[in-house]
Design a protein around this motif. Sequence first.
Motif, mmCIF file in Angstrom:
data_model
loop_
_atom_site.group_PDB
_atom_site.id
_atom_site.type_symbol
_atom_site.label_atom_id
_atom_site.label_comp_id
_atom_site.label_asym_id
_atom_site.label_seq_id
_atom_site.Cartn_x
_atom_site.Cartn_y
_atom_site.Cartn_z
ATOM 1 N N GLN A 81 -7.097 4.500 5.955
ATOM 2 C CA GLN A 81 -7.724 3.989 7.045
ATOM 3 C C GLN A 81 -7.571 5.069 8.004
ATOM 4 O O GLN A 81 -6.907 6.031 8.682
ATOM 5 C CB GLN A 81 -6.471 3.079 7.845
ATOM 6 N N MET A 85 -10.440 -0.275 7.067
ATOM 7 C CA MET A 85 -8.905 -0.195 6.045
ATOM 8 C C MET A 85 -9.962 -0.048 5.148
ATOM 9 O O MET A 85 -10.977 -0.927 4.821
ATOM 10 C CB MET A 85 -8.173 -1.226 6.319
ATOM 11 N N GLN A 130 -0.417 -17.118 -0.004
ATOM 12 C CA GLN A 130 -2.452 -17.081 -0.202
ATOM 13 C C GLN A 130 -2.283 -16.077 0.528
ATOM 14 O O GLN A 130 -1.725 -16.282 1.794
ATOM 15 C CB GLN A 130 -3.443 -17.788 -0.075
ATOM 16 N N GLY A 131 -2.612 -15.118 0.413
ATOM 17 C CA GLY A 131 -2.691 -14.398 1.633
ATOM 18 C C GLY A 131 -2.042 -12.879 1.824
ATOM 19 O O GLY A 131 -1.347 -11.829 2.562
ATOM 20 N N ASN A 132 -0.572 -13.012 0.658
ATOM 21 C CA ASN A 132 0.294 -12.198 0.803
ATOM 22 C C ASN A 132 0.327 -11.197 1.214
ATOM 23 O O ASN A 132 1.131 -10.458 0.288
ATOM 24 C CB ASN A 132 1.983 -13.470 0.302
ATOM 25 N N LEU A 133 -0.274 -10.244 1.431
ATOM 26 C CA LEU A 133 -0.443 -9.066 0.738
ATOM 27 C C LEU A 133 0.798 -7.683 2.297
ATOM 28 O O LEU A 133 0.204 -7.623 3.292
ATOM 29 C CB LEU A 133 -1.658 -8.559 1.378
ATOM 30 N N TYR A 152 0.262 -6.964 -7.921
ATOM 31 C CA TYR A 152 -0.648 -6.436 -8.178
ATOM 32 C C TYR A 152 -0.079 -5.222 -7.185
ATOM 33 O O TYR A 152 0.511 -5.580 -6.364
ATOM 34 C CB TYR A 152 -2.386 -6.736 -7.093
ATOM 35 N N TYR A 171 -4.453 1.501 0.040
ATOM 36 C CA TYR A 171 -5.370 1.858 1.631
ATOM 37 C C TYR A 171 -5.832 2.574 2.175
ATOM 38 O O TYR A 171 -4.527 3.609 2.629
ATOM 39 C CB TYR A 171 -5.091 0.036 2.013
ATOM 40 N N LEU A 176 -10.314 0.308 0.440
ATOM 41 C CA LEU A 176 -9.739 0.118 -0.334
ATOM 42 C C LEU A 176 -9.522 1.663 -1.413
ATOM 43 O O LEU A 176 -10.802 1.939 -1.513
ATOM 44 C CB LEU A 176 -10.062 -1.280 -1.285
ATOM 45 N N ARG A 209 -6.557 0.500 -7.031
ATOM 46 C CA ARG A 209 -5.520 -0.614 -7.252
ATOM 47 C C ARG A 209 -5.487 -1.121 -8.623
ATOM 48 O O ARG A 209 -6.009 -0.383 -9.440
ATOM 49 C CB ARG A 209 -6.705 -1.993 -7.111
ATOM 50 N N PHE A 255 -1.630 -1.660 -4.108
ATOM 51 C CA PHE A 255 -3.181 -1.542 -3.812
ATOM 52 C C PHE A 255 -2.903 0.095 -2.600
ATOM 53 O O PHE A 255 -1.618 0.176 -2.346
ATOM 54 C CB PHE A 255 -3.502 -1.912 -2.934
ATOM 55 N N PHE A 263 -2.048 3.187 3.390
ATOM 56 C CA PHE A 263 -1.023 2.134 3.408
ATOM 57 C C PHE A 263 -1.013 1.684 1.433
ATOM 58 O O PHE A 263 -1.911 1.246 0.989
ATOM 59 C CB PHE A 263 -1.332 1.027 4.307
ATOM 60 N N PHE A 314 2.300 -4.605 3.593
ATOM 61 C CA PHE A 314 1.966 -3.688 4.096
ATOM 62 C C PHE A 314 2.826 -2.722 4.267
ATOM 63 O O PHE A 314 4.039 -2.809 5.043
ATOM 64 C CB PHE A 314 1.434 -3.486 4.680
ATOM 65 N N GLY A 315 2.942 -1.516 3.315
ATOM 66 C CA GLY A 315 4.086 -0.703 4.279
ATOM 67 C C GLY A 315 3.782 0.289 5.414
ATOM 68 O O GLY A 315 2.850 -0.242 5.943
ATOM 69 N N LYS A 316 4.826 0.638 6.194
ATOM 70 C CA LYS A 316 4.118 1.352 7.483
ATOM 71 C C LYS A 316 3.411 2.339 7.487
ATOM 72 O O LYS A 316 2.841 2.676 8.491
ATOM 73 C CB LYS A 316 5.272 1.481 8.163
#
Lengths: 116, 114
Positions: free
Chosen positions: A39, A45, A101-104, A33, A37, A47, A50, A35, A91, A106-108
Amino acid sequence: AQTVTQSQPEMSVQEAETVTLSCTYDTSESNYYLFWYKQPPSRQMILVIRQEAYKQQNATENRFSVNFQKAAKSFSLKISDSQLGDTAMYFCAFTYYGGSQGNLIFGKGTKLSVKP
Amino acid sequence: ETGVTQTPRHLVMGMTNKKSLKCEQHLGHNAMYWYKQSAKKPLELMFVYNFKEQTENNSVPSRFSPECPNSSHLFLHLHTLQPEDSALYLCASSPWEGGEETQYFGPGTRLLVL
């Protein structure tokens, strides 16, 4: 290792104009997936949009749309009719099936300023 | 209340204090997360809880202690922090149903360690 790169640290756009934010990613996974986001200065943050990698059709949400190029590993965000409330950090993020799990990842981020 | 809420929104503490951050999600999700967001750095995943069980701990120092009493509540207990721990701490939740991993974030707690 999976990485997400946003090459534009800052961008600006005039109100009502269109702007495109770039994102590239690197992965050997085939099922994942992506995304975007947002901010804003309030720091929440939110969404924006997606995209599932198996879907060829680009996702759209009102004024926000993506250009998903799977072969090129590119996932850009287009904001049409920019509004002052679009001013925020944006982001790009990535996760995949079978990962921790939770391995999302992010870029900077890209700081977008919408000018009146 | 809807979505993901966090309290307090701002916190100032000395290095010898003990404090706790609270997160609550009203989305019926099964997984909850703590992230740290420092200036000029990407978001750092700290902890993951799935159905109240901790499944990830990304090498976080022991001065950060998470607690998840149920699928709706998540705490981050803080003690003897360092000034470099000053950051925005974000909580998130996700459905975790057959791989659905879209995460929804709270407004964050801005922490300043003096």
